[in-house]
Design an enzyme around this catalytic site. Structure first.
Site, mmCIF file in Angstrom:
data_model
loop_
_atom_site.group_PDB
_atom_site.id
_atom_site.type_symbol
_atom_site.label_atom_id
_atom_site.label_comp_id
_atom_site.label_asym_id
_atom_site.label_seq_id
_atom_site.Cartn_x
_atom_site.Cartn_y
_atom_site.Cartn_z
ATOM 1 N NE ARG A 1 -3.581 -2.205 2.779
ATOM 2 C CZ ARG A 1 -3.331 -3.369 3.373
ATOM 3 N NH1 ARG A 1 -2.129 -3.575 3.920
ATOM 4 N NH2 ARG A 1 -4.252 -4.310 3.442
ATOM 5 C CG HIS B 1 -5.108 0.651 -3.598
ATOM 6 N ND1 HIS B 1 -4.329 0.386 -2.484
ATOM 7 C CD2 HIS B 1 -6.142 -0.231 -3.548
ATOM 8 C CE1 HIS B 1 -4.874 -0.594 -1.780
ATOM 9 N NE2 HIS B 1 -5.966 -0.992 -2.406
ATOM 10 C CE LYS C 1 -6.641 -0.686 4.593
ATOM 11 N NZ LYS C 1 -7.887 -0.884 3.827
ATOM 12 N NE ARG D 1 -2.959 -3.701 -1.207
ATOM 13 C CZ ARG D 1 -2.561 -4.579 -0.288
ATOM 14 N NH1 ARG D 1 -1.269 -4.859 -0.165
ATOM 15 N NH2 ARG D 1 -3.428 -5.195 0.502
ATOM 16 C CE1 TYR E 1 -6.376 -7.534 -6.897
ATOM 17 C CE2 TYR E 1 -6.616 -8.604 -4.772
ATOM 18 C CZ TYR E 1 -6.340 -7.491 -5.522
ATOM 19 O OH TYR E 1 -6.035 -6.310 -4.894
ATOM 20 C CG HIS F 1 -6.265 -9.157 1.273
ATOM 21 N ND1 HIS F 1 -6.459 -9.568 -0.039
ATOM 22 C CD2 HIS F 1 -6.119 -7.807 1.218
ATOM 23 C CE1 HIS F 1 -6.417 -8.512 -0.835
ATOM 24 N NE2 HIS F 1 -6.216 -7.442 -0.098
#
Length: 306
Positions: free
Chosen positions: A161, A252, A184, A255, A287, A278
């Site tokens: 990120r 982004h 995150k 990524r 994806y 994730h």
């Protein structure tokens, strides 16, 4: 929070503290949670004509929930945003019901509005490479060009990120073969650093006029302070105009491109989940939809009966 009773204020504060301490929620997530629940509690105060204490919250009905959602939609809140708000309210209610010992069925059974999930918008492989090459041409000075190339190469080459790339410090240089990235919600992951990314960062460090310090940002602005993400957003905006790429060609998107191209090359979905950081595999599975859509485009173009 003037429309909220002191008891509700205290309960909300305790729940948010728990989200920070136990769930490891990021600051932006906590801010969003607080805003969503405050908005809900304020509506209930106005809806019932009096501040809603904890006892009143236990008596929230399905009709109350429908009224709140109808008011939000009438105010222009989209289905996706309303689903997010409802998720925050449900999470708060689940915690509150457990603490206070009441049945939260009316709230927890409320269905979120349906919405079309947005698929990631990656660049094609040649467009991703062209973006890196074109970013280099935007800066007036050599070291700034090298800096911008290094950042964008990290986004694409390592799936970082923008906040993670700009969060690197002088202590991370020279870049090793693997990096420990704090993503995150405080989730840590190990990311391999490909040779082109290490080389790009080494070139930037060689040209950067600002001395590197272990506790200072690795990527610097022109005056020596930490690089602002807007600088990378801006240079990519100029590059995409030059290349004729859509507005979705953002930092982004690099990524997204990293993940999609790995998947196209036969990458394992679980491994890609770990590389991206994730929390849920369902997030990474988006994806596969992108990859399938691309496959069908190729099929439609190449099939002899097309």
């Amino acid at each position: 929070m003037t429309l909220i009773s002191p008891a509700c204020r205290d309960a909300l504060s305790s729940w948010l503290d728990g989200q920070k301490a136990l769930a490891g929620a990021a600051r932006n997530t906590i801010t969003a949670y607080q805003g969503d629940v405050v908005e809900f509690l304020s509506f209930m105060t106005l809806h019932h004509g009096e501040p809603q204490g904890l006892g009143a919250l236990e008596r929230i009905t399905v009709a109350d929930m429908r009224a709140w959602m109808a008011q939000a939609r009438a105010g222009g809140v989209g289905a996706r945003s309303l689903a997010r708000k409802l998720s925050a309210v449900k999470s708060f209610y689940r915690w509150l019901a457990d603490r206070e010992g009441f049945e939260p069925t009316a709230v927890l059974s409320t269905r979120a509005p349906k919405f079309q999930k947005k698929l990631p918008r990656p660049l094609a492989e040649d467009a991703a490479r062209a973006m890196i090459d074109t970013v280099e041409l935007q800066a007036a000075s050599g070291w700034v060009a090298a800096r911008d190339v290094a950042v964008v190469t990290l986004l694409y080459g390592c799936g970082l990120r923008i906040s993670e790339a700009l969060g690197l410090t002088g202590a991370d240089a020279p870049l090793p073969a693997t990096l420990r990235i704090l993503g995150k919600g405080g989730k840590e992951r190990v990311v391999p650093v490909i040779a082109p990314a290490r080389d790009a960062v080494a070139t930037y460090l060689r040209l950067c006029p600002h001395p590197q310090q272990n506790d200072a940002a690795l990527f610097r602005g022109t005056r020596g302070g930490p690089l602002n993400p807007r600088a990378i957003q801006s240079v990519m905006a100029r590059a995409r105009l030059q290349l004729g790429l859509p507005a979705t060609a953002t930092p982004h998107a690099m990524r997204h491109s990293f993940a999609t191209h790995l998947l196209s090359a036969g990458g394992d979905l679980r491994a890609i989940q770990e590389l991206l950081g994730h929390a849920s595999l369902s997030t990474t599975q988006a994806y596969t939809a992108v990859d399938t859509a691309r496959l069908m485009e190729v099929y439609d173009r190449a099939h002899p009966r097309a």
